[in-house]
Design an enzyme around this catalytic site. Structure first.
Site, PDB file in Angstrom:
ATOM      1  N   ARG A  34      19.271 -45.644 119.123  1.00 52.06           N
ATOM      2  CA  ARG A  34      19.495 -44.599 120.129  1.00 52.06           C
ATOM      3  C   ARG A  34      18.237 -43.756 120.346  1.00 52.06           C
ATOM      4  O   ARG A  34      18.028 -43.244 121.448  1.00 52.06           O
ATOM      5  CB  ARG A  34      20.655 -43.705 119.702  1.00 52.06           C
ATOM      6  CG  ARG A  34      22.003 -44.291 120.089  1.00 52.06           C
ATOM      7  CD  ARG A  34      23.108 -43.317 119.775  1.00 52.06           C
ATOM      8  NE  ARG A  34      24.356 -43.753 120.376  1.00 52.06           N
ATOM      9  CZ  ARG A  34      25.554 -43.549 119.848  1.00 52.06           C
ATOM     10  NH1 ARG A  34      25.668 -42.913 118.689  1.00 52.06           N
ATOM     11  NH2 ARG A  34      26.633 -43.964 120.475  1.00 52.06           N
ATOM     12  N   LYS A 199      36.863 -44.621 114.949  1.00 50.36           N
ATOM     13  CA  LYS A 199      37.286 -43.454 115.737  1.00 50.36           C
ATOM     14  C   LYS A 199      38.617 -43.795 116.395  1.00 50.36           C
ATOM     15  O   LYS A 199      38.742 -43.859 117.624  1.00 50.36           O
ATOM     16  CB  LYS A 199      36.216 -43.101 116.766  1.00 50.36           C
ATOM     17  CG  LYS A 199      34.940 -42.555 116.137  1.00 50.36           C
ATOM     18  CD  LYS A 199      33.897 -42.192 117.173  1.00 50.36           C
ATOM     19  CE  LYS A 199      32.641 -41.659 116.512  1.00 50.36           C
ATOM     20  NZ  LYS A 199      31.530 -41.465 117.460  1.00 50.36           N
ATOM     21  N   GLY A 352      27.290 -46.707 119.000  1.00 49.02           N
ATOM     22  CA  GLY A 352      26.190 -46.515 118.061  1.00 49.02           C
ATOM     23  C   GLY A 352      26.273 -47.478 116.890  1.00 49.02           C
ATOM     24  O   GLY A 352      25.285 -48.152 116.549  1.00 49.02           O
ATOM     25  N   GLY A 376      32.547 -44.892 122.994  1.00 51.63           N
ATOM     26  CA  GLY A 376      33.624 -44.159 123.666  1.00 51.63           C
ATOM     27  C   GLY A 376      33.292 -43.906 125.131  1.00 51.63           C
ATOM     28  O   GLY A 376      34.164 -44.014 126.001  1.00 51.63           O
TER      29      GLY A 376
END
Ligand SMILES: Nc1ncnc2c1ncn2[C@@H]1O[C@H](COP(=O)(O)OP(=O)(O)O)[C@@H](O)[C@H]1O
Ligand SMILES: O=C(OP(=O)(O)O)[C@H](O)COP(=O)(O)O
Length: 395
Positions: A34, A199, A352, A376
């Site tokens: 990233r 998540k 990520g 997401g």
């Protein structure tokens, strides 16, 4: 969305929201993907003589300073990649930030400490967010939104700051949206989405809308156990979102109604505890012992999922199939990545950790059509939701 070429940034302060949320072990960055993805935009601004103030988050420190989530290691790595030292502010809007931004010269870069150390960043209260946003906005003359991985968050730095300054979309955001648009405009079929990761509560929410768009949904990783539990099976100590069991039962019947194949693991690696060297056994997904924790999909599931990907023409994958950071629990993620590489399809990996997994497992990045920095964010884009960070840039 405006692009930054429309602004003269020479000598001006450009406040840039990036997503620098990288995986860390202690203060060692285990994957800098990233940061690398954010470099071209920063370099372009530096080249144009801008005074670049970068703001970003790391992890979920919940509105309080916490050294575990400091961006200091990220500042160091960003400096190495840019070949120039970064001025790092040890707070977000306090004395250090004021001094660092005040001293910045044209062509130099500063990074503020983790935005999520301040409660205003993620606040649900519009006024509290706006108050924090005004303090951030005071650091810039122009705002650039380039943190694609966070555009689905209605946070001050993503949603409120661009309301206060002339703004543009960054190169990374524009590039990511251009690829995802290909998945939403008449995707070639079969269109398969693979979901995993940890998540769970965030990402269960996207499934309802995805059921109206995809042909197959493969669910592994930490996501799978809430589905198994919803069908009445014991999941032991595995990740479980108890408050969403009813919602998941709704997805299971909706999938049947819509003719979407919803594919769950048939076996898992059931470990004694969450550790690299934990003992484990392969068990049926319907027979996880009560004292065990599912940390990866099992060998039969690897084959099943690979067979469901073999004829796919479009694939989006977010979320590792297991705890790939531990060698013993990385085979599921490897198998899915390899199945995507083999498929003659338009393949996008997002998130990520998913992108980090591809690199960590030594798989070729060019084996995929695109590796997105957003998990997401990509999922919410694909389900057709309006993303706060994109809306703010469009206005
Ligand atoms: N069965 C599991 N139990 C616990 N954690 C899991 C499991 N499967 C995957 N994970 C974890 O999920 C994490 C990534 O999840 P997530 O953040 O949702 O993905 P991404 O960053 O790609 O969007 C990884 O750190 C991985 O260890
Ligand atoms: O890591 C991120 O998202 P991802 O895991 O979905 O790729 C982004 O930095 C957003 O972080 P958040 O999910 O804590 O808001």
């Amino acid at each position: 969305m405006k692009d930054i070429s429309e602004f003269d940034v020479d000598g001006r302060r450009v406040l840039l929201r990036a997503d620098l949320n990288v995986p860390l072990e202690g203060d060692v960055i285990t994957d800098d993907g990233r940061i690398r993805a954010s470099v071209p935009m920063i370099e372009e601004l530096v080249g144009k003589g801008a005074r670049v103030v970068v703001m970003a988050h790391l992890g979920r420190p919940k509105g309080q300073p916490n050294p575990k989530y400091s961006l200091a290691p990220v500042a160091k790595r960003l400096g190495e990649l840019l070949g120039a030292e970064i001025a790092f502010a040890t707070d977000v809007i306090g004395d250090s930030a004021q001094a660092v931004v005040g001293a910045l010269q044209g062509g130099q870069v500063a990074l503020l400490e983790n935005l999520r150390f301040e409660p205003g960043e993620e606040s649900k209260d519009d006024a509290e967010r706006a108050e924090f946003a005004a303090k951030l906005a005071a650091f810039g003359d122009v705002y650039v939104g380039d943190g694609f991985g966070a555009v689905h968050r209605k946070h001050a730095s993503v949603y409120d700051v661009p309301k206060l300054l002339p703004h543009a979309a960054g190169r990374l955001v524009l590039a990511e949206v251009a690829v995802l648009k290909k998945l939403t405009d008449e995707p070639a079929r079969p269109y398969v989405v693979v979901l995993g990761g940890a998540k769970v509560s965030d990402k269960l929410g996207v499934i309802g809308n995805l059921l109206g768009k995809v042909d197959r949904l493969l669910i592994g990783g930490g996501m799978a156990y809430t589905f198994l539990a919803a069908q009445g099976y014991e999941v032991g100590q595995s990740l479980l979102q108890k408050d969403q069991l009813d919602q998941v039962r709704g997805f299971l019947s909706e999938a049947v109604k819509r003719g979407v194949e919803l594919v769950l693991p048939v076996d898992v690696l059931a470990a004694t505890h969450f550790a690299e060297d934990a003992e484990y056994e392969v068990v049926d997904a319907t027979a996880i012992p009560a004292d065990r924790e599912g940390l990866d999909i099992g060998p039969r599931t690897r084959e099943l999922f690979a067979s469901k990907l073999a004829d796919a023409k479009t694939v989006f994958w977010n979320g590792p199939m297991g705890v790939f950071e531990f060698e013993a629990f990385s085979d599921g993620t490897r198998a899915i990545a390899e199945a995507l590489i083999r498929a003659e399809a338009f393949t996008v990996v997002g998130g990520g950790d998913s992108a980090a997994a591809v690199r960590r497992l030594g798989l070729p990045e060019d084996g995929f059509s695109h590796i997105s920095t957003g998990g997401g964010a990509s999922l919410e884009y694909l389900e057709g939701k309006t993303l706060p960070g994109l809306v703010a840039l469009e206005e």
